[in-house]
Each structure stands twice: as structure tokens, then as C-alpha cells.
Design a protein around this motif. Structure first.
Motif, PDB file in Angstrom:
ATOM      1  N   SER A 263      -4.911   0.741 -12.794  1.00 20.15           N
ATOM      2  CA  SER A 263      -4.255   0.498 -11.533  1.00 20.15           C
ATOM      3  C   SER A 263      -3.237   1.874 -11.151  1.00 20.15           C
ATOM      4  O   SER A 263      -1.444   1.843 -11.612  1.00 20.15           O
TER       5      SER A 263
ATOM      6  N   LEU B 286       1.016  -1.215  -0.298  1.00 19.93           N
ATOM      7  CA  LEU B 286      -0.195  -0.102  -0.198  1.00 19.93           C
ATOM      8  C   LEU B 286       0.983   0.862  -0.017  1.00 19.93           C
ATOM      9  O   LEU B 286       1.716   0.766  -1.028  1.00 19.93           O
ATOM     10  N   VAL B 287       0.195   2.482   1.064  1.00 15.45           N
ATOM     11  CA  VAL B 287       0.721   3.701   0.696  1.00 15.45           C
ATOM     12  C   VAL B 287       2.259   4.288   0.763  1.00 15.45           C
ATOM     13  O   VAL B 287       3.117   3.962   0.361  1.00 15.45           O
TER      14      VAL B 287
ATOM     15  N   ASP C  74      -0.293  -5.374  -2.704  1.00 19.31           N
ATOM     16  CA  ASP C  74      -2.314  -4.666  -2.415  1.00 19.31           C
ATOM     17  C   ASP C  74      -2.659  -3.438  -3.010  1.00 19.31           C
ATOM     18  O   ASP C  74      -3.734  -2.784  -3.900  1.00 19.31           O
ATOM     19  N   LEU C  75      -1.358  -2.511  -3.828  1.00 14.85           N
ATOM     20  CA  LEU C  75      -1.794  -1.076  -3.962  1.00 14.85           C
ATOM     21  C   LEU C  75      -2.504  -1.318  -5.740  1.00 14.85           C
ATOM     22  O   LEU C  75      -2.365  -0.322  -6.364  1.00 14.85           O
ATOM     23  N   ARG C  76      -1.624  -2.553  -6.368  1.00 10.85           N
ATOM     24  CA  ARG C  76      -2.418  -3.097  -7.601  1.00 10.85           C
ATOM     25  C   ARG C  76      -3.878  -2.410  -7.665  1.00 10.85           C
ATOM     26  O   ARG C  76      -4.544  -2.885  -8.847  1.00 10.85           O
ATOM     27  N   ASN C  77      -4.569  -2.969  -6.745  1.00 12.14           N
ATOM     28  CA  ASN C  77      -6.423  -3.368  -6.559  1.00 12.14           C
ATOM     29  C   ASN C  77      -6.622  -1.825  -6.196  1.00 12.14           C
ATOM     30  O   ASN C  77      -7.737  -1.683  -6.307  1.00 12.14           O
ATOM     31  N   TRP C  78      -5.865  -1.073  -6.346  1.00 13.24           N
ATOM     32  CA  TRP C  78      -6.426   0.321  -6.386  1.00 13.24           C
ATOM     33  C   TRP C  78      -6.867   1.081  -8.099  1.00 13.24           C
ATOM     34  O   TRP C  78      -5.902   1.582  -8.477  1.00 13.24           O
ATOM     35  N   LYS C  79      -8.111   0.936  -8.316  1.00 13.40           N
ATOM     36  CA  LYS C  79      -8.156   0.726 -10.047  1.00 13.40           C
ATOM     37  C   LYS C  79      -8.912   1.722 -10.257  1.00 13.40           C
ATOM     38  O   LYS C  79     -10.440   1.936  -9.207  1.00 13.40           O
TER      39      LYS C  79
ATOM     40  N   PHE D 148      -2.441   3.976  -9.096  1.00 15.66           N
ATOM     41  CA  PHE D 148      -1.695   3.659  -8.358  1.00 15.66           C
ATOM     42  C   PHE D 148      -0.396   3.214  -8.456  1.00 15.66           C
ATOM     43  O   PHE D 148       0.564   3.902  -7.978  1.00 15.66           O
ATOM     44  N   TRP D 149      -0.473   2.050  -9.075  1.00 18.35           N
ATOM     45  CA  TRP D 149       0.831   1.369  -8.517  1.00 18.35           C
ATOM     46  C   TRP D 149       1.271   1.879  -9.244  1.00 18.35           C
ATOM     47  O   TRP D 149       2.817   2.110  -9.726  1.00 18.35           O
TER      48      TRP D 149
END
Length: 419
Positions: free
Chosen positions: A70, A32-33, A60-65, A72-73
Motif C-alpha cells: 500500500s 482516499l486522497v 480505501d487508500l490502503r487498497n491502492w497497491k 499510497f497509504w
């Protein structure tokens, strides 16, 4: 003094200087962040950042779509490398330890005690790699009575005092619409890494950085504890007003636009009064000094608001800009995309995205004259660099093939379609 100045002069004449963190290797076990902000900053300035991710899942950042992408990723993991390694498997742990032993920095944000349970206690790691800098990120820190509590940024934004003073007096407290605590901690963590590396330059010894999300957020709020003890008053929710200076607020214009004005110096406040055609307010006892204006905050604010709401946003911007008043529009992202300032400064950089159009993201900041940072690529596909990285760390082709066959090392995949 003379020799130091001479060295600086020589350095300034060099051309094609390497990025300031070239040669620094960072193993990133975070998710994450907060950890990704730490390593994103280091990667922007030349560090080799190796994201060690779970096969088939990744950070898990890959899931922020957004729209299946993605974003954020791609943004916060730019310039990094990815290896998909199951380090919970004993053979995977052997590989991870090899990576750590060859690194300068390790970043992790497991709950306190997890690293020890994995056999990666910092004291052991420093025995094998005395120059290692270990950054341990957690909600509440590695010590204290809350060390074992989960600590996502939203909890920290609430517990730090930020939410209680954010919002309007007649409405509930407000959390920020972004991962503010994580981002502040990430900036603090990157600074800590640089200080630890500087100390290592002197004596060759690494150290552990205990970075809580709480403390950087608490520190960012300034002298609120001192203010409380001196005044006995809690900082209230004031919307966009300030108890430190006036006039300062967000004001609506006649056409439904909004502008932000801040007159935090005496000269600026006097310019505001003259710009709205009320020069007599400069000597008005209610508004003569900043302390006077803060004591009569609502009256001061109302006078400015009444004037601004009679003009369009464009007219207000022209009038106040001519008067050299610190004012700006309350910009939306539509306002910012393609804005003349953004393009003239190069705030947004278009980065090649394999198989797609160029991907826009914020440019490297801060800007350095001799050793600037650079963006080389967007956040990589899961495991994109695994085999090549292991070769660099001394693994043979047979060892790599065995790790792949046993499901410990995953070959590159496009997680955009997997998750």
C-alpha cells in the motif's frame, strides 16, 4: 511595529523550536486522497492526526497497491495515528464524539448531509466544542444544485474545463494520470485549516470549511472565463505548446530523448535564438516580441524543433545550459531515482518500514528554517494506536476492553495481509 519586530527577533534566536502545529489534534474521517492530503500536510508539521477507520477494512487508500504494498497509504498517511472504530454502532459513536470534543480540527469527505444523519451536524459539534474547525470535503460543495451528486476527482477534472484543454488538437481530451483535483483540493484544504486556526487564535471560535473539489481545480486554471468573454474563443488543446508564450514545447532529440524548453520572457527567447545559431531572429518581425512569436507560433516552434532534433539530449542540455536557457530533460522516475539534484537537495527520504527495508517517499515540503516539518513514521497499520489513544482521551481500561469485546474497537492488525 517595534514590539512586533522585537518578538520576531526573539523567536528567531530560539533553538529546538517545536513543530508549528504541535498541540493541534486532528480527527480524520476522510477516505482516499483529498482529505488525506489535507491531514498529511498538517501531520508533517506536527499536528496529531488521528485516522478513524472502519475495523477490518480501513481507509480505501490502503487498497491502492503496487506489488502488494500500500504505497499510497504509507506515503500519504505518514506521521498519522490509526484507530479502528465502528462509529456506526451507538457505543462507537459515543467514543467518536469524545474524540471530536477533544480535537481542534475534524476532516470528513462524506456526501453532503451524511454528517447530519449521523448526529454530527457541525452546529451541534460547535456547541460542544466552540473552537472546532470542521473541514467538509465534497465533489461539488455543501450548497448548489449539485451538492448531492457524487464527485470523484476524475469528474471534476472533466467538468472544470481542464480535460477539454489538455491533450492534442487532433485527439480526444485527456484526464491526468493522477488524482490531480483531489491533490489541489487537499493543498487548499490545508491552507484553509491554517487560516481558520489563525482566526480562532484571535477570538476562540471555530468554523466550518466548505471545500469542494471543483472550485480549487477551477481556480487553478486561471482567468479562462475572462479570456472566453474577452475573445469569444475556447482554449484549445495544444499539446505542450502555449498560447501565452513561445517558444515553449517538448522537443525530441536525435537519440530519441525529450527535453522541455520554456522561454516565457523576452530575454530567454533571445537566448534561445542565439543558442541555436540564429541571432538574426531576435530582430525578425515575426519573432521580435512575445506577441509576435505567439502570432507566429508554429513557425517559431518549428525552427527550434528542427535544431534540437539534430543533437543528442546530452548535447542539447550542455549547449542550452551554457547559454543559460531554461531547459530540462523529460525525466522518468528511473532518471530521478538517484539523480544528483534529488540526492543533493534531499528530495527523497528513506523512512524505516517495520519488517521491511526502508521505504522511500517525498521529503517534507515546504522547508522552514526554524520550525521544519519531519517524517516520524510511515502510514500505520490499521488500529495501531487505538487503545493508547482512547486512554489519552479518558477511556478506562475496562471501557476499552468492553469496546474490543463487542467488536467496536479493533486491535492493531497488518492490513497488508488482510486486504
Amino acid at each position: 511595529m517595534t514590539s512586533r519586530r522585537k518578538r520576531q527577533e526573539i523567536n528567531l534566536t530560539q533553538t529546538n523550536a517545536q513543530p508549528p502545529l504541535a498541540g493541534i489534534t486532528v480527527i480524520d474521517l476522510s477516505r482516499l486522497v483529498s482529505g488525506n492530503i489535507v491531514t498529511h500536510i498538517l501531520a508533517d508539521f506536527g499536528a496529531e492526526v488521528i485516522k478513524v477507520e472502519k475495523p477490518g477494512r480501513g481507509d480505501d487508500l490502503r487498497n491502492w497497491k503496487v506489488e502488494g504494498v500500500s504505497t499510497f497509504w504509507k506515503t500519504y498517511c505518514r506521521n498519522k495515528k490509526s484507530i479502528a472504530l465502528d462509529f456506526r454502532h451507538p457505543d462507537g459513536m459515543v467514543v467518536l464524539k469524545r474524540l471530536i470534543n477533544g480535537a481542534d480540527v475534524l476532516v470528513e469527505n462524506f456526501r453532503p448531509g451524511t454528517l447530519e444523519k449521523m448526529g454530527l451536524a457541525p452546529d451541534r459539534l460547535l456547541e460542544n466544542n466552540p473552537g472546532l474547525v470542521v473541514v467538509r470535503i465534497s465533489g461539488w460543495g455543501q450548497t448548489g444544485i449539485w451538492r448531492d451528486r457524487p464527485g470523484f476527482g476524475s469528474l471534476i477534472e472533466a467538468m472544470s474545463g481542464f480535460a477539454a484543454m489538455n491533450g492534442f488538437e487532433d485527439r480526444p481530451p485527456v484526464l491526468p494520470p493522477l488524482a490531480l483535483a483531489d491533490m489541489i483540493a487537499g493543498q487548499s484544504g490545508a491552507t484553509a485549516v491554517l487560516m481558520a486556526l489563525r482566526a480562532r487564535d484571535r477570538d476562540g471560535t471555530g468554523q466550518v470549511v466548505d471545500l469542494s473539489l471543483f472550485e480549487p481545480m477551477f481556480a487553478a486554471l486561471g482567468p479562462q472565463i475572462a479570456n472566453l468573454r474577452l475573445s469569444g474563443r475556447e482554449p484549445g488543446r495544444m499539446g505542450s505548446l502555449s498560447e501565452l508564450s513561445a517558444p515553449r514545447n517538448i522537443y525530441e532529440t536525435s537519440d530519441g530523448g525529450f527535453v522541455a524548453l520554456s522561454a516565457s520572457t523576452q530575454a530567454m527567447a533571445e537566448r534561445v535564438f542565439r543558442a541555436i545559431g540564429r541571432p538574426e531572429l531576435v530582430d525578425d518581425p515575426r519573432f521580435r516580441t512575445n506577441s509576435d512569436r505567439v502570432r507566429n507560433l508554429n513557425d517559431c516552434d518549428q525552427i527550434v524543433a528542427d535544431f534540437i532534433r539534430t543533437r543528442t539530449r546530452s548535447d542539447i542540455m550542455d549547449l542550452f545550459s551554457t547559454a543559460e536557457v531554461t531547459i530540462g530533460i523529460v525525466a522518468t522516475y528511473k532518471d530521478l531515482d538517484g539523480h544528483s539534484y534529488i540526492t543533493s537537495r534531499g528530495v527523497i527520504e528513506e523512512v524505516p518500514d517495520p519488517g521491511s527495508t526502508d521505504f522511500p517517499m517525498h521529503a517534507v515540503s515546504p522547508r522552514m528554517s526554524r520550525t521544519p516539518g519531519a517524517i516520524t513514521h510511515i502510514g500505520p497499520s490499521l488500529g495501531a494506536d487505538g487503545p493508547d489513544l482512547l486512554k489519552d482521551f479518558g477511556c478506562s481500561a475496562d471501557e476499552i476492553a468492553g469496546l474490543v469485546q463487542d467488536g467496536i474497537l479493533a486491535l492493531p492488525t497488518d492490513l497488508e495481509e488482510e486486504v
